[in-house]
Design an enzyme around this catalytic site. Structure first.
Site, PDB file in Angstrom:
ATOM      1  N   THR A   1       0.841  -1.197   0.000  1.00 55.22           N
ATOM      2  CA  THR A   1       0.000   0.000   0.000  1.00 55.22           C
ATOM      3  C   THR A   1       0.875   1.245   0.000  1.00 55.22           C
ATOM      4  O   THR A   1       2.029   1.180   0.391  1.00 55.22           O
ATOM      5  CB  THR A   1      -0.853   0.027   1.304  1.00 55.22           C
TER       6      THR A   1
ATOM      7  N   ARG B   1     -11.843  -8.997  -4.630  1.00 58.58           N
ATOM      8  CA  ARG B   1     -11.398  -8.878  -3.239  1.00 58.58           C
ATOM      9  C   ARG B   1     -11.107  -7.411  -2.911  1.00 58.58           C
ATOM     10  O   ARG B   1     -10.454  -6.704  -3.658  1.00 58.58           O
ATOM     11  CB  ARG B   1     -10.134  -9.716  -3.015  1.00 58.58           C
ATOM     12  N   VAL B   2     -11.625  -6.968  -1.784  1.00 61.72           N
ATOM     13  CA  VAL B   2     -11.358  -5.613  -1.309  1.00 61.72           C
ATOM     14  C   VAL B   2     -10.692  -5.726   0.056  1.00 61.72           C
ATOM     15  O   VAL B   2     -11.170  -6.464   0.921  1.00 61.72           O
ATOM     16  CB  VAL B   2     -12.656  -4.787  -1.192  1.00 61.72           C
ATOM     17  N   GLY B   3      -9.587  -5.028   0.234  1.00 65.48           N
ATOM     18  CA  GLY B   3      -8.873  -5.081   1.508  1.00 65.48           C
ATOM     19  C   GLY B   3      -9.202  -3.898   2.395  1.00 65.48           C
ATOM     20  O   GLY B   3     -10.249  -3.254   2.260  1.00 65.48           O
ATOM     21  N   ASP B   4      -8.264  -3.585   3.282  1.00 66.93           N
ATOM     22  CA  ASP B   4      -8.503  -2.525   4.267  1.00 66.93           C
ATOM     23  C   ASP B   4      -8.483  -1.124   3.677  1.00 66.93           C
ATOM     24  O   ASP B   4      -9.110  -0.210   4.209  1.00 66.93           O
ATOM     25  CB  ASP B   4      -7.430  -2.600   5.356  1.00 66.93           C
TER      26      ASP B   4
ATOM     27  N   THR C   1      -0.730   0.012   6.449  1.00 69.98           N
ATOM     28  CA  THR C   1      -0.227  -0.848   5.383  1.00 69.98           C
ATOM     29  C   THR C   1       0.107  -2.216   5.971  1.00 69.98           C
ATOM     30  O   THR C   1       0.476  -2.318   7.136  1.00 69.98           O
ATOM     31  CB  THR C   1       1.036  -0.241   4.716  1.00 69.98           C
ATOM     32  N   GLY C   2      -0.027  -3.252   5.165  1.00 65.84           N
ATOM     33  CA  GLY C   2       0.263  -4.603   5.654  1.00 65.84           C
ATOM     34  C   GLY C   2      -0.795  -5.582   5.199  1.00 65.84           C
ATOM     35  O   GLY C   2      -1.387  -5.415   4.135  1.00 65.84           O
ATOM     36  N   HIS C   3      -1.069  -6.591   6.009  1.00 63.66           N
ATOM     37  CA  HIS C   3      -2.040  -7.616   5.643  1.00 63.66           C
ATOM     38  C   HIS C   3      -3.456  -7.084   5.873  1.00 63.66           C
ATOM     39  O   HIS C   3      -3.903  -6.911   7.009  1.00 63.66           O
ATOM     40  CB  HIS C   3      -1.802  -8.893   6.456  1.00 63.66           C
ATOM     41  N   GLY C   4      -4.160  -6.803   4.778  1.00 60.01           N
ATOM     42  CA  GLY C   4      -5.445  -6.110   4.826  1.00 60.01           C
ATOM     43  C   GLY C   4      -6.493  -6.750   5.706  1.00 60.01           C
ATOM     44  O   GLY C   4      -7.167  -6.073   6.491  1.00 60.01           O
TER      45      GLY C   4
END
Length: 312
Positions: A166, A194-197, A217-220
């Protein structure tokens, strides 16, 4: 109030051959955003400019450097938020747009909604006169390579989740208003849709003049579970400094759901932090005409803005 901007180019694993590009990319973005603040511009414009700069830089997983989904296509998410009135705009799973962060700003300012997705977001972009570009133009050779490697039978998808995911920026302007912006291409070989954070208010970013602004930022999926961006500001509301709040929120995410990531934050008094639980995170900040940046834990390079602009 003295203006401050902080940016990140993603937490994760940054390969040696990409470190220099990541460092110069975040410093360039921070300087662009700070230039707006220095001239009396507002925090919203500054974070949008900084993130646009990184979306246009193929070193980052956003805009033209975005990773590919399982079908080999780019789908992007972005959010922007104004701490003055808690207004926010976001887009998710958008295709064929060079700068999703600009589209997110239009959602905030030109609609009564906060989040538009997929085809709806693209229809809105067309209505707003945002140029559509061929999807291929957003695909770099590196993204294509990572995608095809992941399709091989003996590949380990977990390895690719360590890649930086991100870009983001937070700022406070002369008036004391804060803002955040976050943009991403998501996870390599993610499912279509797929939608993340990043597009989710409170997870990918949050801004409130009463506290400050954060971008994550990182694993959503992990960040969504703990609503990381808002959690961090909650800790500041309870009296923690930005550094303490960032470390506490990241530690909670790690112990509670096993998630790693990074955050940037600026408080409503102009204090800031850039913290991460991953191996690396590219970040840069400008405050009092001093530029600072780094990638590794404990790594801080400092120079004056004048020196930095000369070397550019």
């Amino acid at each position: 109030m003295k203006p401050v901007i902080v940016v990140h180019g993603g937490a994760g694993r940054i390969f040696k051959d990409r470190e220099e590009g990541a460092r110069s990319g975040v410093t360039r973005a921070a300087l662009k955003g700070y230039s707006i603040l220095k001239q009396g511009g507002n925090a919203l414009d500054a974070v949008e400019e900084a993130v646009t700069s990184m979306e246009d830089d193929p070193h980052f997983n956003a805009g033209c450097g975005s990773v590919l989904n399982e079908k080999g296509e780019v789908e992007m998410d972005a959010i922007i938020m104004d701490g003055k009135n808690l207004a926010s705009g976001a887009v998710s799973a958008v295709k064929c747009i060079a700068n999703p962060i600009k589209l997110a700003r239009l959602v905030m300012e030109k609609t009564e909604h906060m989040l538009l997705t997929d085809q709806g977001a693209n229809l809105f972009a067309k209505a707003m006169g945002v140029p559509e570009i061929p999807g291929e133009k957003l695909i770099t050779e590196r993204s294509r390579e990572r995608w095809s490697k992941n399709l091989e039978p003996d590949s380990n998808p977990q390895e690719f989740k360590k890649d930086p995911g991100t870009v983001g920026a937070v700022a406070i302007d002369n008036e004391g208003n804060v803002a955040c912006a976050t943009s991403t291409g998501g996870l390599t070989n993610k499912l279509v849709g797929r939608v993340g954070d990043s597009a989710c208010i409170g997870s990918g970013g949050y801004a409130d003049n009463h506290v400050g602004a954060s971008s994550t930022t990182g694993h959503g999926e992990s960040m969504m579970k703990v609503v990381l961006a808002r959690l961090l500001l909650y800790h500041m509301e309870q009296g923690m400094s930005p550094v303490e709040a960032a470390d506490t929120a990241l530690n909670y995410m790690k112990t509670r759901v096993g998630g790693l990531g990074g955050v940037i934050v600026v408080s409503n008094s102009g204090d800031w932090a850039a913290r991460f639980s991953t191996k690396q995170m590219s970040w840069a900040t400008v405050k009092d005409d001093q530029l600072q940046y780094g990638i590794y834990t404990g790594e801080i390079h400092t120079s004056s803005v004048a020196e930095a602009l000369e070397s550019k």
